[in-house]
Design a protein around this motif. Structure first.
Motif, PDB file in Angstrom:
ATOM      1  N   MET A 216      -9.616  -1.368 -20.571  1.00  0.00           N
ATOM      2  CA  MET A 216     -10.710  -1.885 -19.759  1.00  0.00           C
ATOM      3  C   MET A 216     -10.151  -2.791 -18.680  1.00  0.00           C
ATOM      4  O   MET A 216      -9.011  -3.261 -18.757  1.00  0.00           O
ATOM      5  N   ALA A 217     -10.949  -3.004 -17.651  1.00  0.00           N
ATOM      6  CA  ALA A 217     -10.561  -3.898 -16.556  1.00  0.00           C
ATOM      7  C   ALA A 217     -11.819  -4.356 -15.844  1.00  0.00           C
ATOM      8  O   ALA A 217     -12.853  -3.674 -15.866  1.00  0.00           O
ATOM      9  N   ALA A 218     -11.717  -5.506 -15.191  1.00  0.00           N
ATOM     10  CA  ALA A 218     -12.815  -5.994 -14.364  1.00  0.00           C
ATOM     11  C   ALA A 218     -12.849  -5.226 -13.049  1.00  0.00           C
ATOM     12  O   ALA A 218     -11.810  -4.808 -12.514  1.00  0.00           O
ATOM     13  N   LEU A 219     -14.053  -5.039 -12.520  1.00  0.00           N
ATOM     14  CA  LEU A 219     -14.263  -4.506 -11.181  1.00  0.00           C
ATOM     15  C   LEU A 219     -14.833  -5.627 -10.326  1.00  0.00           C
ATOM     16  O   LEU A 219     -15.763  -6.318 -10.739  1.00  0.00           O
ATOM     17  N   ASP A 220     -14.295  -5.803  -9.117  1.00  0.00           N
ATOM     18  CA  ASP A 220     -14.773  -6.909  -8.279  1.00  0.00           C
ATOM     19  C   ASP A 220     -14.514  -6.588  -6.815  1.00  0.00           C
ATOM     20  O   ASP A 220     -13.992  -5.518  -6.483  1.00  0.00           O
ATOM     21  N   ASP A 221     -14.873  -7.538  -5.950  1.00  0.00           N
ATOM     22  CA  ASP A 221     -14.684  -7.420  -4.492  1.00  0.00           C
ATOM     23  C   ASP A 221     -15.452  -6.222  -3.915  1.00  0.00           C
ATOM     24  O   ASP A 221     -14.958  -5.508  -3.043  1.00  0.00           O
ATOM     25  N   PHE A 222     -16.670  -6.016  -4.399  1.00  0.00           N
ATOM     26  CA  PHE A 222     -17.473  -4.884  -3.938  1.00  0.00           C
ATOM     27  C   PHE A 222     -17.907  -5.076  -2.487  1.00  0.00           C
ATOM     28  O   PHE A 222     -18.285  -6.170  -2.065  1.00  0.00           O
ATOM     29  N   GLU A 223     -17.876  -3.975  -1.732  1.00  0.00           N
ATOM     30  CA  GLU A 223     -18.410  -3.940  -0.375  1.00  0.00           C
ATOM     31  C   GLU A 223     -19.101  -2.607  -0.168  1.00  0.00           C
ATOM     32  O   GLU A 223     -18.618  -1.558  -0.622  1.00  0.00           O
ATOM     33  N   ILE A 224     -20.234  -2.629   0.506  1.00  0.00           N
ATOM     34  CA  ILE A 224     -20.890  -1.398   0.953  1.00  0.00           C
ATOM     35  C   ILE A 224     -20.782  -1.355   2.465  1.00  0.00           C
ATOM     36  O   ILE A 224     -21.230  -2.271   3.163  1.00  0.00           O
ATOM     37  N   GLN A 225     -20.151  -0.304   2.969  1.00  0.00           N
ATOM     38  CA  GLN A 225     -19.935  -0.140   4.408  1.00  0.00           C
ATOM     39  C   GLN A 225     -20.489   1.222   4.821  1.00  0.00           C
ATOM     40  O   GLN A 225     -19.787   2.237   4.763  1.00  0.00           O
ATOM     41  N   ASP A 227     -21.685   4.569   4.499  1.00  0.00           N
ATOM     42  CA  ASP A 227     -21.687   5.557   3.408  1.00  0.00           C
ATOM     43  C   ASP A 227     -20.560   5.329   2.417  1.00  0.00           C
ATOM     44  O   ASP A 227     -20.329   6.171   1.542  1.00  0.00           O
ATOM     45  N   LEU A 228     -19.857   4.191   2.528  1.00  0.00           N
ATOM     46  CA  LEU A 228     -18.724   3.923   1.658  1.00  0.00           C
ATOM     47  C   LEU A 228     -19.029   2.772   0.699  1.00  0.00           C
ATOM     48  O   LEU A 228     -19.599   1.747   1.097  1.00  0.00           O
ATOM     49  N   LEU A 229     -18.628   2.942  -0.564  1.00  0.00           N
ATOM     50  CA  LEU A 229     -18.583   1.857  -1.540  1.00  0.00           C
ATOM     51  C   LEU A 229     -17.123   1.543  -1.796  1.00  0.00           C
ATOM     52  O   LEU A 229     -16.338   2.443  -2.124  1.00  0.00           O
ATOM     53  N   LYS A 230     -16.749   0.267  -1.656  1.00  0.00           N
ATOM     54  CA  LYS A 230     -15.374  -0.145  -1.895  1.00  0.00           C
ATOM     55  C   LYS A 230     -15.353  -1.249  -2.948  1.00  0.00           C
ATOM     56  O   LYS A 230     -16.224  -2.127  -2.958  1.00  0.00           O
ATOM     57  N   PHE A 231     -14.360  -1.205  -3.833  1.00  0.00           N
ATOM     58  CA  PHE A 231     -14.168  -2.271  -4.809  1.00  0.00           C
ATOM     59  C   PHE A 231     -12.749  -2.224  -5.327  1.00  0.00           C
ATOM     60  O   PHE A 231     -11.990  -1.285  -5.027  1.00  0.00           O
ATOM     61  N   ASN A 232     -12.373  -3.240  -6.096  1.00  0.00           N
ATOM     62  CA  ASN A 232     -11.036  -3.310  -6.686  1.00  0.00           C
ATOM     63  C   ASN A 232     -11.120  -3.223  -8.205  1.00  0.00           C
ATOM     64  O   ASN A 232     -12.014  -3.805  -8.817  1.00  0.00           O
ATOM     65  N   ILE A 233     -10.178  -2.489  -8.802  1.00  0.00           N
ATOM     66  CA  ILE A 233      -9.940  -2.532 -10.234  1.00  0.00           C
ATOM     67  C   ILE A 233      -8.833  -3.559 -10.457  1.00  0.00           C
ATOM     68  O   ILE A 233      -7.743  -3.431  -9.902  1.00  0.00           O
ATOM     69  N   LEU A 234      -9.109  -4.572 -11.270  1.00  0.00           N
ATOM     70  CA  LEU A 234      -8.172  -5.683 -11.434  1.00  0.00           C
ATOM     71  C   LEU A 234      -7.242  -5.401 -12.618  1.00  0.00           C
ATOM     72  O   LEU A 234      -7.514  -5.789 -13.745  1.00  0.00           O
ATOM     73  N   HIS A 235      -6.147  -4.711 -12.349  1.00  0.00           N
ATOM     74  CA  HIS A 235      -5.146  -4.458 -13.391  1.00  0.00           C
ATOM     75  C   HIS A 235      -4.439  -5.771 -13.709  1.00  0.00           C
ATOM     76  O   HIS A 235      -3.959  -6.454 -12.814  1.00  0.00           O
ATOM     77  N   GLU A 236      -4.349  -6.111 -14.991  1.00  0.00           N
ATOM     78  CA  GLU A 236      -3.779  -7.387 -15.380  1.00  0.00           C
ATOM     79  C   GLU A 236      -2.622  -7.260 -16.356  1.00  0.00           C
ATOM     80  O   GLU A 236      -1.588  -7.869 -16.171  1.00  0.00           O
ATOM     81  N   ASP A 237      -2.809  -6.484 -17.449  1.00  0.00           N
ATOM     82  CA  ASP A 237      -1.774  -6.457 -18.487  1.00  0.00           C
ATOM     83  C   ASP A 237      -1.218  -5.060 -18.758  1.00  0.00           C
ATOM     84  O   ASP A 237      -0.494  -4.858 -19.711  1.00  0.00           O
ATOM     85  N   TRP A 238      -1.581  -4.078 -17.925  1.00  0.00           N
ATOM     86  CA  TRP A 238      -0.914  -2.774 -17.992  1.00  0.00           C
ATOM     87  C   TRP A 238      -1.208  -2.020 -16.711  1.00  0.00           C
ATOM     88  O   TRP A 238      -2.200  -2.272 -16.033  1.00  0.00           O
ATOM     89  N   GLY A 239      -0.331  -1.106 -16.352  1.00  0.00           N
ATOM     90  CA  GLY A 239      -0.562  -0.311 -15.155  1.00  0.00           C
ATOM     91  C   GLY A 239       0.205   0.985 -15.196  1.00  0.00           C
ATOM     92  O   GLY A 239       1.263   1.090 -15.822  1.00  0.00           O
ATOM     93  N   ASP A 240      -0.324   2.003 -14.525  1.00  0.00           N
ATOM     94  CA  ASP A 240       0.351   3.294 -14.421  1.00  0.00           C
ATOM     95  C   ASP A 240       1.413   3.183 -13.330  1.00  0.00           C
ATOM     96  O   ASP A 240       1.136   3.333 -12.157  1.00  0.00           O
ATOM     97  N   GLY A 241       2.623   2.891 -13.752  1.00  0.00           N
ATOM     98  CA  GLY A 241       3.722   2.674 -12.823  1.00  0.00           C
ATOM     99  C   GLY A 241       4.599   1.540 -13.297  1.00  0.00           C
ATOM    100  O   GLY A 241       4.586   1.157 -14.459  1.00  0.00           O
ATOM    101  N   GLU A 242       5.348   0.967 -12.377  1.00  0.00           N
ATOM    102  CA  GLU A 242       6.329  -0.050 -12.734  1.00  0.00           C
ATOM    103  C   GLU A 242       5.763  -1.463 -12.724  1.00  0.00           C
ATOM    104  O   GLU A 242       6.475  -2.408 -13.065  1.00  0.00           O
ATOM    105  N   LEU A 243       4.505  -1.638 -12.306  1.00  0.00           N
ATOM    106  CA  LEU A 243       3.896  -2.965 -12.253  1.00  0.00           C
ATOM    107  C   LEU A 243       2.726  -3.033 -13.224  1.00  0.00           C
ATOM    108  O   LEU A 243       1.847  -2.161 -13.201  1.00  0.00           O
TER     109      LEU A 243
END
Length: 312
Positions: A216-225, A227-243
């Motif tokens: 699970m992760a928090a979703l935040d920083d939502f913007e509606i522009q 026809d676009l919805l933008k937001f961030n997935i806040l990866h904290e303690d695991w990630g697909d990759g080296e970070l």
């Protein structure tokens, strides 16, 4: 004061400083849950001294989702948990602190709910870790060695061609996106993208399975522009990759009951803002929205839940 006593005092002060310094944001960030008894899950996103995140009990029940704001310092995290009504107004707040202690997190505070009061909860990191993926993943806390994990679909299967469901909705509103969007499979591992109104903002979470803080992760920083919805997935303690810690930037269109999204992490190029001339946008699709209230009662019959994730 003799030289020997001064040396002892200096060493003691250095030891206290080292003890305090030994804890950093990586000890706190990410997801924590109770090991037994009542279900409580906290997910902390930490950047500098700013803390935000999510709280839930049975996290597949979106009516239990609440939101964290606080500060991180030498004494741990001081934070408030805002529980919201269906219209986004505040129902009540919990005030709490979190302190890392020998691999556990001790959360103490006062509930603002009717009949609430003081509480103290001991939280753990989930031993299952993230769900299997066909890539190397990075995990916090440190010391967990990432390895290649293969998902249940296996590797090498060709991706089906994407066909757009219809015209994208041209002027999105909050009502178009608030609710639960489902995707990435069926059964327990499917993912819930939950978007709620919080005051004058949108916030949310993604989970699947929804009993494991590593999935699970928090979703935040939502913007509606437009026809676009933008937001961030806040990866904290695991990630697909080296970070293990980064923001994943999500850009979405809505067409009929589909949320079509592209993603790019902090260290990746931005996703394409519009479909290509061929009508293809690499990404993923979610179906919805389901009302927040429709998920009420999504609870496991026992706690902690058993056999709700693939063995690692």
């Amino acid at each position: 004061m003799n030289q020997k006593r001064l040396c002892v005092l200096l060493l003691a002060a250095w030891g206290l400083g080292q003890s305090a310094f030994a804890q950093d944001a990586d000890d706190y960030r990410g997801g924590w849950r109770t090991e037994k008894g009542e279900a409580h899950t906290y997910q902390f996103s930490i950047r500098g001294d700013k803390v935000r995140g999510i709280y839930c009990t049975y996290c597949a029940d979106a009516t239990t989702l609440a939101f964290i704001e606080g500060q991180f310092g030498a004494d741990g995290i001081t934070f408030a948990v805002t529980h919201v009504k269906g219209d986004g107004s505040t129902a009540y707040q919990d005030k709490a602190t979190a302190k890392f202690d020998h691999g556990s997190l001790i959360v103490s505070g006062t509930s603002g709910a009717a009949g609430g009061g003081k509480f103290q909860r001991t939280l753990i990191k989930d031993s299952r870790g993230p769900d299997p993926l066909p890539v190397i993943v990075s995990i916090l806390p440190k010391g967990v060695v990432p390895s290649v994990r293969v998902n249940q679909q296996g590797l090498g299967a060709p991706a089906p061609r994407y066909i757009q469901p219809g015209p994208w909705k041209s002027a999105l509103t909050e009502k178009d996106v608030i609710g639960i969007w489902l995707g990435f499979g069926v059964g327990a591992p499917k993912q819930y993208f939950i978007i709620r109104k919080v005051g004058n903002k949108l916030r949310g979470m993604v989970c699947g399975t929804c009993d494991n803080p590593y999935t699970m992760a928090a979703l935040d920083d939502f913007e509606i522009q437009g026809d676009l919805l933008k937001f961030n997935i806040l990866h904290e303690d695991w990630g697909d990759g080296e970070l293990p810690t980064f923001y994943k930037h999500v850009t979405c269109h809505v067409g009929w009951n589909e949320l079509r999204c592209t993603t790019a992490a902090d260290h990746q190029p931005p996703p394409p803002p519009r479909p290509t001339p061929a009508g293809f946008v690499p990404g993923f699709s979610l179906e919805g929205p389901i009302s927040i209230e429709a998920t009420a009662g999504n609870r496991w019959p026992e706690w902690p839940p058993q056999n709700t994730s693939l063995p690692h």
